[in-house]
Design an enzyme around this catalytic site. Structure first.
Site, PDB file in Angstrom:
ATOM      1  N   GLY A   1       0.831  -1.198   0.000  1.00 43.20           N
ATOM      2  CA  GLY A   1       0.000   0.000   0.000  1.00 43.20           C
ATOM      3  C   GLY A   1       0.865   1.248   0.000  1.00 43.20           C
ATOM      4  N   CYS A   2       0.291   2.366  -0.375  1.00 44.59           N
ATOM      5  CA  CYS A   2       1.078   3.601  -0.462  1.00 44.59           C
ATOM      6  C   CYS A   2       1.534   4.054   0.925  1.00 44.59           C
ATOM      7  CB  CYS A   2       0.298   4.692  -1.176  1.00 44.59           C
ATOM      8  SG  CYS A   2      -1.386   4.939  -0.576  1.00 44.59           S
ATOM      9  N   PHE A   3       0.616   4.075   1.895  1.00 45.39           N
ATOM     10  CA  PHE A   3       1.008   4.493   3.247  1.00 45.39           C
ATOM     11  C   PHE A   3       2.068   3.553   3.834  1.00 45.39           C
ATOM     12  CE2 PHE A   3      -3.315   6.637   3.502  1.00 45.39           C
ATOM     13  CZ  PHE A   3      -2.838   7.927   3.601  1.00 45.39           C
TER      14      PHE A   3
END
EC number: 1.2.1.38
Lengths: 334, 334, 334, 334
Positions: free
Chosen positions: A145-147
């Site tokens: 995921g980006c986070f």
């Protein structure tokens, strides 16, 4: 090497197209979404005169005839059905959804029942700085995921010197493209422009992903408290990690040692910003401390390092190419 | 009651003019900046046909002839010279600079030598929720900084239940108007648009202001670790306060009890946003916890609650008027 | 082929660096600004780890030792001194300033006395769609202004069918990067954000540039009335050309015929937008009419097609390379 | 005087609430939308603690029991049914929709069949500078569209000196709030941010509204060619009117004479901008010419002068109050 992009309608699908058009080793032979019957130029008018290829209605068998590797830019749950079928047909998969990122139990707790229990246990988490070796031998990569990408790259080098009994807080600010191209109230211009707010504080699904990977990689149990914010910008992500050090150590040296040889992590002497990484696969990191209080500050392009360009880096490694082949390094500045 | 505005060229000066034009009790009789010889309509073209008054070159004696109270929207150091002279001439002062906010020692450590040691010890810190009584009798009010306003209103209700031995982290995001109307690289549109970054992490001058007030009001020694971020918006401020609770208490009840009777603090059931407070004197606050990890989330208009409208609230109280007389409550939404 | 970039501090200098880093035929051997003694990574922190080259204090003789062609991204007047010296040393020049764009007389009327009267008469105006042949043999190319590029590409195909006795109006909206990286009030974020306004209506220096080229290329005397607007965006330019047709002709056919073979002009069936061209060298054009009222609508990236990428196209042509070698075609969308 | 707001969910409904809360003569007794059963604070969270009133399901009979005048902020077609019923019940109506703005024939050509043919012929067009007298005696006011307000206020003073045989072009740029609060692709942040484009050039429904009013007020047949653009801002509208003068007259004097006594038109000496009118009922106008080419430049807040504050001005006049009672004059700057 021929590759397919499944899920070309959204932002990450578009970014995959944009990277792969100019990639020296990969050749796009198949682009699909859920409806098909369009040219990719109609789907994304900015691609007019740049690439001329039909968008198919996604079909795994068709993919297996024309491609050796497929990028899945699909919603979670949809993705696992395609991945399963593609893997059984001998197609390598880089999955940009959440479907193969977590342990089965964690996944089912936070998402839904999993329909591909066979492959989930073999998937490799596509954070190249920490899973480079496993990626080389993998047929199924779960793109982070980006986070978690921005948070883990910041946090992991310091886990040995952080007091794991103290709370770890992550205040993560993202551009709105992470919320996708679909129409939502929070990404209506009238709502977001000149605005900023948190959403799902302490409840975002990327929180268990971060905790799980810290446990797996560093064998530390700690409580990660994750608060995401939405910024009035399209692209980019910037993260504050706050933690407590066991002792007052040289945090800059630790960071330098961790990423000395990393092609896509840049150590900064001043706080990072969104624009220096927007358009690139770089993760910029800055670190500072106030006595034992630790501040790690990382920035990525949420659609690239947080999704599509990291996916192509993973594909490069899976296929035995150089990690940086065809990967964007030049920021959109100004 | 006749009032003067000294320092009318900047954003907070303009906001003072805008509030006081329609104030039912205060009457602007004097507006000044460092040059004079202009109409306020030339200084701020948006005021054309709204107010017609000459801008003077600032002169304390002239102020004392026409006004009973003066708002000083001046740079620190400049402000103390005016304040001193005005107070000696019998004019009440609301000072928007940092010059009277801190103990002498703290001030001189973080700013410069102080030239009005007599009055600094009598100044009242203009956070009405906590200094309402002292304000009634005061002739010199030090208007709080924007970050301390948002941070203290969030943090103070919880100091009794926070573990003061654990680190307290504040991640505070501000619109660019806090950096003023003067030309700077960080507020150049080409730099800030589509961007976001921290500045002076752990080193901002508002950090000691927050620590000092926590100590004074709650008699707690704690380490406040303050990281400000610049947002690509003009107006507004949103703050994350992260702390560790001694026990898993009902944090929403604590917040409700703290501000039940406060006219200008609104408790929110969902995370706060910039736009609901922009244009008003409200401070919106939301609170949540993850076991012992505490997240307090506050939002203010940095130019109003963080400067000019809070200054007028303070003036209202100093003059015996209702706290909310003439104070803006209607947000700029959309 | 070795090339130099003189004037690397500004936005167009940065864009030149970004394009030339990945150019298959040009090799950057020299980068200069007015001060020197820096690495280009310090000048533009987004280039960290991307290119490692010293920035020199600009010196024409040094250029001639290491480069065969120089891009001048300098202010007007400064540029002509460098260009003259470089040409005498045998270095080809692409000049991004206004210094060689106009006839001597027009130049001196709108700018200043010209110090290189010898070369100005031989310079070729670098609008490749209209001066492709002349560019092949040229040693000095005057890169067009951003507004003239967008306006002329829109207007020129229609000059034969436009009533030249009627007024021609151009309403041109530009992103702020056209105003440069220097600090100015109009590009202060507090001024420009959520704002939009015209500047120098009917008086902008690009107005005579448009008129002159229409006269030269189409032998038509007409009055061009040019009104530029500043948009609250960083990058991009969008233009309305309004004119009166002699008769109700098929304007879409005229446009198609004009640019059928042009690699970098795209005809659009719906009104153009900023984002589809931002990041590319494309000029998108849409046309429509209401009886005899004509609306031509063009969009370019002001820093690329309006400056740096057009400069590299011109250099490609001057050096006998393919027009599109190394020229960006993939937009920054989203 | 008791008033009702029907259609409180959208932006113009919210603006009506915000103005009327502080209006010295009007008292809100009824607020409705299509669903009801909510407090207005839930509909618009920014109104928390500011106004406490239930939102009803819109019902004309209920309105007539509690209010003497109703503001209709409804979609066209829906509006005419309410207006008809309210007028028959003796309630004055200010209609913000298009339903009563045009002649029956023009309306039905551009919108739909009209269901209230009786009242449409008696409605007064609510542009106070030109219909002030008629408004005093009216029970039904058709509030002008936002584009026609800005365009007509600019154009009308010059109709006598404009060559009506030449084309008139209007290039009008609006903030996105004119497209409403509903989710649409063109107002998705990912689409509009850093973007700008025209929509419905020469085909927007406000074009016949402008032409009809020019004909009615000035008895001139002319062709108005209207091109709207969407700006990446929330609020505001700025218009270029381009026309050809019969002779080279003093256009600034004409403008001054036209609006010398107008409370809400401000003549500007420099080009107008969005921000000086945002938050107010002002229309700012600047004019210039290049020989016979005329440029008129106007700016309004599309939600206020283009909708809600103009509606309240009209209500003031209909009820015999001062035009400017309770009307916002102070811009949101910065």
């Amino acid at each position: 090497m021929n590759v397919a992009i499944i899920g070309a309608s959204g932002y990450t699908g578009l970014e995959l197209v944009k990277i792969l058009i100019n990639h020296p080793k990969f050749n796009i032979t198949y682009i699909a979404n859920s409806t098909g019957e369009q040219n990719v130029q109609d789907l994304h008018p900015c691609l007019k005169d740049v690439i001329d290829i039909e968008v198919s209605k996604a079909d795994a068998k068709e993919v297996s005839k024309v491609a050796d590797l497929a990028f899945l830019a699909l919603p979670h749950k949809t993705s696992m059905f395609f991945a399963k079928e593609l893997l059984e047909l001998g197609v390598k998969v880089v999955d940009l959804s959440a479907d193969y990122r977590l342990d089965l139990e964690t996944y089912e707790k936070h998402y839904c029942p999993h329909e591909d229990k066979e492959h989930i246990k073999d998937s490799v988490y596509g954070l190249p700085e920490y899973y480079g070796e496993e990626l080389k031998a993998s047929n199924l990569v779960a793109n982070p995921g980006c986070f978690p990408t921005a948070a883990l790259l910041a946090l992991l080098p310091f886990m040995d010197v952080i007091d794991a009994d103290a709370q770890i807080f992550i205040d993560a600010k993202t551009g709105m493209s992470g919320a996708g191209k679909g129409l939502k109230e929070i990404t209506h211009f009238g709502h977001l422009n000149e605005n900023c707010h948190s959403y799902n504080p302490f409840k975002h699904r990327h929180m268990p992903e971060i905790e799980e990977k810290v446990k797996l990689l560093k064998d530390v149990d700690c409580q990660i408290n994750f608060v995401p914010y939405l910024l009035p910008v399209t692209r980019g992500m910037i993260v504050s990690v706050f933690a407590t050090l066991k002792e007052e150590v040289d945090v800059k040296e630790i960071l330098n040692n961790a990423y000395n040889d990393s092609e896509f992590v840049r150590i900064r002497e001043t706080p990072v910003d969104l624009k220096s990484t927007a358009g690139t696969n770089y993760c910029d990191i800055f670190v500072d401390r106030n006595k034992k209080a630790l501040f790690i500050n990382s920035s990525i392009d949420n659609l690239l390092r947080g999704a599509s360009s990291q996916a192509v880096v993973n594909a490069n490694i899976m296929c035995g190419f150089e990690e940086g082949e065809g990967i964007p390094k030049i920021a959109y500045v100004p």
